[in-house]
Structures are given as C-alpha cells and as structure tokens.
Scaffold this motif. Structure first.
Motif, PDB file in Angstrom:
ATOM      1  N   ARG A  65      38.845  50.705  48.507  1.00 14.26           N
ATOM      2  CA  ARG A  65      37.729  49.764  48.659  1.00 14.26           C
ATOM      3  C   ARG A  65      36.857  50.220  49.828  1.00 14.26           C
ATOM      4  O   ARG A  65      37.337  50.299  50.973  1.00 14.26           O
ATOM      5  CB  ARG A  65      38.273  48.355  48.905  1.00 14.26           C
ATOM      6  CG  ARG A  65      37.215  47.276  49.123  1.00 14.26           C
ATOM      7  CD  ARG A  65      37.908  45.932  49.325  1.00 14.26           C
ATOM      8  NE  ARG A  65      36.991  44.897  49.771  1.00 14.26           N
ATOM      9  CZ  ARG A  65      36.275  44.116  48.969  1.00 14.26           C
ATOM     10  NH1 ARG A  65      36.364  44.262  47.659  1.00 14.26           N
ATOM     11  NH2 ARG A  65      35.481  43.187  49.466  1.00 14.26           N
ATOM     12  N   GLN A  74      34.580  50.186  44.559  1.00 11.20           N
ATOM     13  CA  GLN A  74      36.035  50.046  44.454  1.00 11.20           C
ATOM     14  C   GLN A  74      36.578  50.747  43.211  1.00 11.20           C
ATOM     15  O   GLN A  74      36.655  50.153  42.143  1.00 11.20           O
ATOM     16  CB  GLN A  74      36.414  48.560  44.433  1.00 11.20           C
ATOM     17  CG  GLN A  74      37.921  48.308  44.477  1.00 11.20           C
ATOM     18  CD  GLN A  74      38.214  46.831  44.630  1.00 11.20           C
ATOM     19  OE1 GLN A  74      37.783  46.187  45.594  1.00 11.20           O
ATOM     20  NE2 GLN A  74      38.952  46.278  43.685  1.00 11.20           N
ATOM     21  N   GLU A  76      39.818  52.282  41.100  1.00  8.14           N
ATOM     22  CA  GLU A  76      41.245  51.957  41.005  1.00  8.14           C
ATOM     23  C   GLU A  76      41.911  52.862  39.976  1.00  8.14           C
ATOM     24  O   GLU A  76      41.247  53.444  39.113  1.00  8.14           O
ATOM     25  CB  GLU A  76      41.435  50.492  40.579  1.00  8.14           C
ATOM     26  CG  GLU A  76      40.823  49.471  41.499  1.00  8.14           C
ATOM     27  CD  GLU A  76      41.016  48.043  40.997  1.00  8.14           C
ATOM     28  OE1 GLU A  76      40.530  47.132  41.674  1.00  8.14           O
ATOM     29  OE2 GLU A  76      41.645  47.856  39.934  1.00  8.14           O
TER      30      GLU A  76
END
Length: 203
Positions: A65, A74, A76
């Motif tokens: 982040r 962000q 992931e």
C-alpha cells in the motif's frame, strides 16, 4: 446551551487531533498480510441444468500500500477459491444434487484508492486471475479470469492500529464455464483482516 457549545468544540478538537496524528506522514508505503472469507457464486446464463448457490471460501495473500496524500496505489497477490455451488436434478432423479465448485485462483488486484476522511479508503481497479485447476474435475473451464474490484479499506485505531479491514465486491467478466453451451461468471463478496507491516519510525 453554552455547555453544549463547549462540549462540541472539545469533541471537534479531539477528532482533529486524531486526524492530524494519522496524517502527519501522508506519503509512503508499507507491506501487509491478509486473510479472510469470500461469499462466492456463479452468474449462469445460456443452456445449463444448474442452479447457482453461494458458499463460503477462504482467501490469503499479501499487499503493498503506497499513499500519496489522499490517494493510494495498492497491488495485491491472493490465493482465493471461487465458484460457489450448484444444484442440478438428474434425469430420472426425484431430488436435486448439490455440486461443489472449487475454482482455485492466483489473483492480482491492482487497486487505486481515495481517502475521503482519515481511516477510510474507497478503492476500485481490475483483478487479473489465473486458475490453478483449470480443466480439472470441479475446476473452471478457462485459465484466466478478468474482474472489476470495488470496495473499501478501513484502518482500526488505538490498540488495533496495525490492523485494517477490507470489504470488496469482485465482478467477473470472463466466461469460466466448463460447459460448452453455458456461460459462468464469478461473483465474489470478500471480507479480509489485514496485518500492516509498518516501517519503524526513525528516532
């Protein structure tokens, strides 16, 4: 009346001090690990005897982040199960049979966020997924799945300040059906707890 005015002024100053404490370093990044549950189902169209139902599936992953004032990037990486369950009535049978789909994915959401107020981030972005069991029994018929993620990130305070909550909805665009005449598309509602690995503050 004056007592209430002083009370509201004190409450406003307290909230401002909390927001300032959280905003004193509005630029920077950190990693985090996350785990949670997904309420998964398939949106089915075309020719299929199957009736889609929901089921709970786990997911686990990591995130990075990066915040720049009120904006957040962000990315992931998640291991997630999708697919839901289905009910089908076989020819000649008097009861319906429940089929459990186990669609295992390696997913990469790439999210952009905006912080309207400290502690809350509104997020959206694409999710690219690769099926780990495509073509196998109980697995999806397509290797890749493209989805759109919309959700929110909430940072806890005080004793839980290293933890965050993610709630999001993933809308799949790709036909992942193993059946030739049917169209299956993933629909997922996710809730995750994040443990944030904040960098140590320099003294």
């Amino acid at each position: 009346m004056r007592t209430y005015s002083w009370f509201f002024l004190a409450a406003f100053l307290a909230c401002s001090s909390v927001s300032y404490a959280q905003s004193d370093n509005p630029t920077g990044g950190h990693f985090g690990v996350k785990a949670g549950v997904s309420l998964t189902r398939l949106n089915i169209s075309g020719i299929s005897p199957n009736i889609p139902k929901q089921k709970l599936d786990p997911h686990l992953g990591v995130m990075y982040r990066y915040r720049l004032h009120k904006f957040v990037i962000q990315p992931e990486v998640l291991l997630a199960a999708k697919g839901g369950t289905m009910q089908v009535q076989r020819i000649g049978a008097t009861t319906r049979e429940t089929i459990r789909n186990n669609y295992y994915y390696l997913s990469v959401p790439l999210l952009l966020g905006y912080i309207p107020t400290e502690g809350i981030t509104l997020q959206a972005g694409p999710e690219f997924s690769y099926a780990l069991n495509a073509g196998k029994s109980g697995g999806p018929g397509a290797k890749n799945d493209l989805g759109l993620v919309v959700g929110a990130h909430y940072d806890f305070l005080d004793m839980l300040d290293k933890f965050s909550l993610h709630v999001r909805y993933v809308y799949g665009f790709t036909n992942v059906s193993p059946e030739p005449l049917a169209v299956y598309k993933n629909r997922v509602l996710q809730a995750s707890i994040v443990y944030n690995l904040y960098p140590k503050q320099k003294k």
